[in-house]
Motif scaffolding. Structure first.
Motif, PDB file in Angstrom:
ATOM      1  N   PRO A   1       8.620  -9.429 -11.486  1.00 28.80           N
ATOM      2  CA  PRO A   1       7.094  -9.864 -11.913  1.00 28.80           C
ATOM      3  C   PRO A   1       6.206 -10.351 -10.749  1.00 28.80           C
ATOM      4  CG  PRO A   1       8.752 -10.996 -13.364  1.00 28.80           C
ATOM      5  CD  PRO A   1       9.352 -10.180 -12.303  1.00 28.80           C
ATOM      6  N   LEU A   2       6.956 -10.953  -9.727  1.00 30.26           N
ATOM      7  CA  LEU A   2       6.046 -11.169  -8.435  1.00 30.26           C
ATOM      8  C   LEU A   2       5.475 -10.334  -7.811  1.00 30.26           C
ATOM      9  CD1 LEU A   2       8.599 -13.671  -6.890  1.00 30.26           C
ATOM     10  CD2 LEU A   2       6.671 -14.307  -8.249  1.00 30.26           C
ATOM     11  N   TYR A   3       5.959  -8.807  -7.975  1.00 32.58           N
ATOM     12  CA  TYR A   3       5.376  -8.039  -7.295  1.00 32.58           C
ATOM     13  C   TYR A   3       3.835  -7.772  -7.491  1.00 32.58           C
ATOM     14  CZ  TYR A   3       4.958  -3.087  -5.333  1.00 32.58           C
ATOM     15  OH  TYR A   3       4.241  -2.090  -4.917  1.00 32.58           O
ATOM     16  N   LYS A   4       3.477  -7.964  -8.619  1.00 30.62           N
ATOM     17  CA  LYS A   4       1.959  -8.001  -9.211  1.00 30.62           C
ATOM     18  C   LYS A   4       1.250  -8.944  -8.081  1.00 30.62           C
ATOM     19  CE  LYS A   4       1.880 -11.958 -11.930  1.00 30.62           C
ATOM     20  NZ  LYS A   4       1.947 -12.512 -13.524  1.00 30.62           N
ATOM     21  N   TRP A   5       1.553  -9.869  -7.404  1.00 29.16           N
ATOM     22  CA  TRP A   5       0.833 -10.570  -6.417  1.00 29.16           C
ATOM     23  C   TRP A   5       0.174  -9.824  -5.383  1.00 29.16           C
ATOM     24  CZ3 TRP A   5      -1.729 -13.684  -8.974  1.00 29.16           C
ATOM     25  CH2 TRP A   5      -1.217 -14.672  -9.904  1.00 29.16           C
ATOM     26  N   PRO A   6       1.352  -9.036  -4.473  1.00 28.19           N
ATOM     27  CA  PRO A   6       0.633  -8.451  -3.396  1.00 28.19           C
ATOM     28  C   PRO A   6      -0.201  -7.271  -3.807  1.00 28.19           C
ATOM     29  CG  PRO A   6       3.076  -8.238  -3.494  1.00 28.19           C
ATOM     30  CD  PRO A   6       2.585  -9.278  -4.743  1.00 28.19           C
ATOM     31  N   GLN A   7       0.259  -6.751  -5.146  1.00 21.98           N
ATOM     32  CA  GLN A   7      -0.661  -5.513  -5.725  1.00 21.98           C
ATOM     33  C   GLN A   7      -1.994  -5.849  -6.030  1.00 21.98           C
ATOM     34  OE1 GLN A   7       0.483  -1.884  -6.182  1.00 21.98           O
ATOM     35  NE2 GLN A   7       1.329  -2.696  -4.398  1.00 21.98           N
ATOM     36  N   MET A   8      -2.182  -7.113  -6.717  1.00 16.43           N
ATOM     37  CA  MET A   8      -3.348  -7.611  -7.071  1.00 16.43           C
ATOM     38  C   MET A   8      -4.335  -7.963  -5.753  1.00 16.43           C
ATOM     39  SD  MET A   8      -2.395  -9.876 -10.400  1.00 16.43           S
ATOM     40  CE  MET A   8      -3.739 -10.514 -10.755  1.00 16.43           C
TER      41      MET A   8
ATOM     42  N   ARG B   1      22.550  14.187  -4.349  1.00 20.76           N
ATOM     43  CA  ARG B   1      21.303  14.574  -3.622  1.00 20.76           C
ATOM     44  C   ARG B   1      21.056  13.562  -2.729  1.00 20.76           C
ATOM     45  NH1 ARG B   1      21.423  19.828  -2.700  1.00 20.76           N
ATOM     46  NH2 ARG B   1      21.137  21.060  -4.177  1.00 20.76           N
ATOM     47  N   MET B   2      21.200  12.368  -2.837  1.00 18.07           N
ATOM     48  CA  MET B   2      20.594  11.370  -2.224  1.00 18.07           C
ATOM     49  C   MET B   2      21.230  11.382  -0.687  1.00 18.07           C
ATOM     50  SD  MET B   2      20.828   7.841  -4.531  1.00 18.07           S
ATOM     51  CE  MET B   2      19.995   7.910  -6.261  1.00 18.07           C
ATOM     52  N   GLN B   3      20.297  11.445   0.325  1.00 13.47           N
ATOM     53  CA  GLN B   3      20.635  11.376   1.789  1.00 13.47           C
ATOM     54  C   GLN B   3      20.410  10.352   2.436  1.00 13.47           C
ATOM     55  OE1 GLN B   3      18.436  14.748   3.250  1.00 13.47           O
ATOM     56  NE2 GLN B   3      20.025  16.326   2.671  1.00 13.47           N
ATOM     57  N   LEU B   4      19.048   9.546   1.823  1.00  9.42           N
ATOM     58  CA  LEU B   4      18.946   8.389   2.622  1.00  9.42           C
ATOM     59  C   LEU B   4      18.604   7.456   1.566  1.00  9.42           C
ATOM     60  CD1 LEU B   4      18.212   6.563   5.435  1.00  9.42           C
ATOM     61  CD2 LEU B   4      16.036   7.602   5.005  1.00  9.42           C
ATOM     62  N   ILE B   5      18.781   6.067   1.550  1.00  7.61           N
ATOM     63  CA  ILE B   5      18.380   4.881   0.752  1.00  7.61           C
ATOM     64  C   ILE B   5      17.891   3.966   1.843  1.00  7.61           C
ATOM     65  CG2 ILE B   5      18.860   3.489  -0.954  1.00  7.61           C
ATOM     66  CD1 ILE B   5      21.336   5.278  -1.722  1.00  7.61           C
ATOM     67  N   ASP B   6      16.676   3.736   1.934  1.00  9.69           N
ATOM     68  CA  ASP B   6      15.983   2.940   2.681  1.00  9.69           C
ATOM     69  C   ASP B   6      15.638   1.491   2.120  1.00  9.69           C
ATOM     70  OD1 ASP B   6      14.778   1.950   5.307  1.00  9.69           O
ATOM     71  OD2 ASP B   6      13.112   3.289   5.109  1.00  9.69           O
ATOM     72  N   VAL B   7      15.611   0.319   2.616  1.00  7.72           N
ATOM     73  CA  VAL B   7      15.377  -0.747   2.079  1.00  7.72           C
ATOM     74  C   VAL B   7      14.151  -1.276   3.115  1.00  7.72           C
ATOM     75  CG1 VAL B   7      15.887  -3.192   1.553  1.00  7.72           C
ATOM     76  CG2 VAL B   7      17.446  -1.503   0.968  1.00  7.72           C
ATOM     77  N   ASN B   8      12.920  -1.304   2.656  1.00  9.53           N
ATOM     78  CA  ASN B   8      11.655  -1.866   3.349  1.00  9.53           C
ATOM     79  C   ASN B   8      11.213  -3.126   2.768  1.00  9.53           C
ATOM     80  OD1 ASN B   8      11.586   0.750   4.710  1.00  9.53           O
ATOM     81  ND2 ASN B   8      10.515   1.462   2.938  1.00  9.53           N
ATOM     82  N   ARG B   9      10.806  -4.047   3.813  1.00  6.96           N
ATOM     83  CA  ARG B   9      10.347  -5.206   3.347  1.00  6.96           C
ATOM     84  C   ARG B   9       9.034  -5.654   4.360  1.00  6.96           C
ATOM     85  NH1 ARG B   9      16.134  -7.043   4.123  1.00  6.96           N
ATOM     86  NH2 ARG B   9      17.176  -6.808   1.835  1.00  6.96           N
ATOM     87  N   GLY B  10       8.011  -5.257   3.776  1.00  4.20           N
ATOM     88  CA  GLY B  10       6.664  -5.642   4.433  1.00  4.20           C
ATOM     89  C   GLY B  10       6.468  -7.266   4.508  1.00  4.20           C
ATOM     90  N   PRO B  11       5.585  -7.846   5.324  1.00  7.48           N
ATOM     91  CA  PRO B  11       5.487  -9.366   5.278  1.00  7.48           C
ATOM     92  C   PRO B  11       4.936 -10.020   4.245  1.00  7.48           C
ATOM     93  CG  PRO B  11       3.598  -8.190   6.859  1.00  7.48           C
ATOM     94  CD  PRO B  11       4.640  -7.249   6.361  1.00  7.48           C
ATOM     95  N   VAL B  12       4.344  -9.453   3.409  1.00  6.81           N
ATOM     96  CA  VAL B  12       3.782  -9.951   2.196  1.00  6.81           C
ATOM     97  C   VAL B  12       4.910 -10.031   1.052  1.00  6.81           C
ATOM     98  CG1 VAL B  12       2.306  -9.933   0.235  1.00  6.81           C
ATOM     99  CG2 VAL B  12       1.367  -9.561   2.361  1.00  6.81           C
TER     100      VAL B  12
END
Length: 160
Positions: A17-24, A101-112
């Protein structure tokens, strides 16, 4: 023939639920920038210039108000042969990504999102337009999920 999507009654894993803050914040900032740019039309002195800014602000408020509901609608299921990702409220989107079929699983973390302890998981398959993303996954869960999906993908390679 039924007019509803028949999916198994398994439980969906929802994003944090914390994901709402960067989206908002992102939508609010974008709306305020557009509203500020529309303020330059005020120099014309026409009534529509003020109405334009008011409409932009109202649309921004409505979009930001719906963000928590949109975030609650994002979920995924680890099924026997594939990963099923769901998102959307009005326009529902279900994407099944076969493990083989998965070739790549990438974990991304932006600053926020990193400051909130979240990550985005991106899955790439052989198809050019098949980049599927699960946003707002807690960092520890994202690492575990990535490792589990890599393990599943290696055991189910589909002729690659």
């Amino acid at each position: 023939m039924t007019d509803r999507l028949d999916l198994p009654e398994a439980t969906w894993t929802r994003v944090s639920p914390l994901y709402k803050w960067p989206q908002m914040g992102s939508y609010a900032l974008s709306g305020l920038v557009v509203a500020a740019l529309s303020a330059f039309t005020w120099f014309s002195g026409a009534w529509w210039a003020y109405a334009l800014t008011a409409v932009i602000l109202v649309i921004t408020i409505v979009v930001v108000a719906f963000v928590p509901r949109r975030v609650r609608a994002i979920g995924y299921q680890l099924r026997e042969d594939d990963l099923l990702v769901r998102r959307g409220i009005l326009f529902l989107r279900f994407v099944a990504v076969p493990y083989g079929r998965m070739q790549l699983i990438d974990v991304n973390r932006g600053p926020v999102v990193r400051a909130l302890g979240l990550s985005d998981l991106k899955f790439v398959t052989a198809a050019a337009s098949s980049a599927v993303t699960i946003p707002g996954v807690p960092a520890e869960e994202a690492e575990r999920l990535r490792d589990r999906l890599v393990e599943l993908a290696e055991t189910r390679r589909a002729g690659l």
